[in-house]
Design an enzyme around this catalytic site. Structure first.
Site, PDB file in Angstrom:
ATOM      1  N   LYS A  17      43.286  -9.297   1.195  1.00 33.38           N
ATOM      2  CA  LYS A  17      42.054  -9.153   1.968  1.00 33.38           C
ATOM      3  C   LYS A  17      40.988 -10.137   1.475  1.00 33.38           C
ATOM      4  CE  LYS A  17      39.079  -7.540   4.904  1.00 33.38           C
ATOM      5  NZ  LYS A  17      38.672  -6.134   5.036  1.00 33.38           N
ATOM      6  N   THR A  29      37.921  -1.953   1.700  1.00 31.58           N
ATOM      7  CA  THR A  29      37.983  -3.243   1.020  1.00 31.58           C
ATOM      8  C   THR A  29      37.297  -3.073  -0.329  1.00 31.58           C
ATOM      9  OG1 THR A  29      37.965  -4.506   3.080  1.00 31.58           O
ATOM     10  CG2 THR A  29      37.292  -5.662   1.083  1.00 31.58           C
TER      11      THR A  29
END
Length: 285
Positions: free
Chosen positions: A169, A94
């Site tokens: 995300k 991420t």
């Protein structure tokens, strides 16, 4: 796409690489802490490399899952320099969308495919091969890498061009932050009202209030158990990325900014490594 390399054997990467090994892929792993790679090789069939360059040089597809933007830049830079033309780099970290776009440009210059593919599902999802993968990148590259990602995922979906996976995300983490705070306040309210919160959760989890967080975290929150799961430190890293992106695109994330500060309170309580559901602890003060 049978020769696979996995860079980063943390709580997510370790089992993800393991699923690839168990499903017939020829896997080479690299981890900065050599002992972790040695343990992986004892548990699974595969090889370990001492450097990123040695790990990736003959791989058809290189997957990585490291810590933050700085880690991604360092490791990906070393990888791309040694990867063969026609191979693919998939970043499951991420990280920021801007970094994903930069890596995509770098890979194109080297005739290497690139996908930003952050995951959701936590450690349990990685261990059980039930992750959700949000992907940004070229459609043809996505189709080539899809069977590999499906090994450790229950759902993989291309969202758009490079950077889109990271943006998706961010949306995921924005949703989680608000839901966990709402659940924490509900449990706090129930305790103050003298209710049996376990009974209440059993009822309301069958209605419109139901969520993954309620199903998987309500009972542990009631019991004050937080020594597991996705760490507050990592959640703040993710929310910082989302808030920075919001400043760039002009979106308003008032609730996300507020919950981020609540997580800062949890860190001050010594809960940096506690699960994100530990937002309830600050209401007990």
């Amino acid at each position: 796409m049978k020769k696979v390399c996995f860079l980063g054997l943390g709580v997510m990467g370790y089992p993800m690489a393991g699923h690839l090994s168990e499903n017939g892929y020829k896997v080479t792993v690299f981890n900065r802490t050599t002992a972790k790679a040695e343990n992986w090789c004892k548990q699974y069939t595969g090889e370990m490399a001492q450097t990123v360059s040695d790990a990736v040089y003959d791989a058809d597809i290189v997957l990585m899952c490291v810590g933050n933007d700085n880690d991604v830049s360092e490791v990906a830079g070393q990888a791309v320099a040694a990867m063969k033309p026609g191979s693919i780099l998939v970043d499951h970290t991420t990280a920021s969308a801007e970094l994903a776009r930069q890596l995509n440009t770098l890979c194109r210059e080297k005739e290497i495919g690139f996908l930003d593919a952050p995951v959701s599902g936590g450690q349990a999802g990685a261990q059980n091969g039930q992750l959700t993968v949000m992907v940004g990148g070229d459609p043809d590259t996505y189709e080539k890498a899809l069977p590999v990602m499906q090994v450790f995922a229950r759902h993989v979906q291309r969202i758009g061009d490079a950077g889109s996976g990271q943006l998706a995300k961010m949306m995921n983490q924005i949703c989680i932050a608000g839901i966990v705070q709402g659940l924490a306040e509900a449990l706090h309210f129930g305790e103050k009202a003298g209710l049996d919160c376990k009974q209440v959760i059993e009822v309301i989890s069958k209605g419109a209030a139901q969520s993954w967080q309620m199903e998987n975290r309500a009972s542990t929150m009631i019991n004050g158990e937080y020594e597991f799961g996705f760490a507050v430190d990592w959640m703040r890293k993710d929310l910082h990325i989302a808030l920075e992106e919001a400043r760039k695109n002009g979106s308003t994330l008032a609730l996300t900014a507020l919950v981020d500060q609540y997580y800062a309170d949890v860190q001050k309580l010594g809960g940096g490594r506690w699960d994100t559901s530990s937002l309830l602890t600050r209401l007990h003060g």
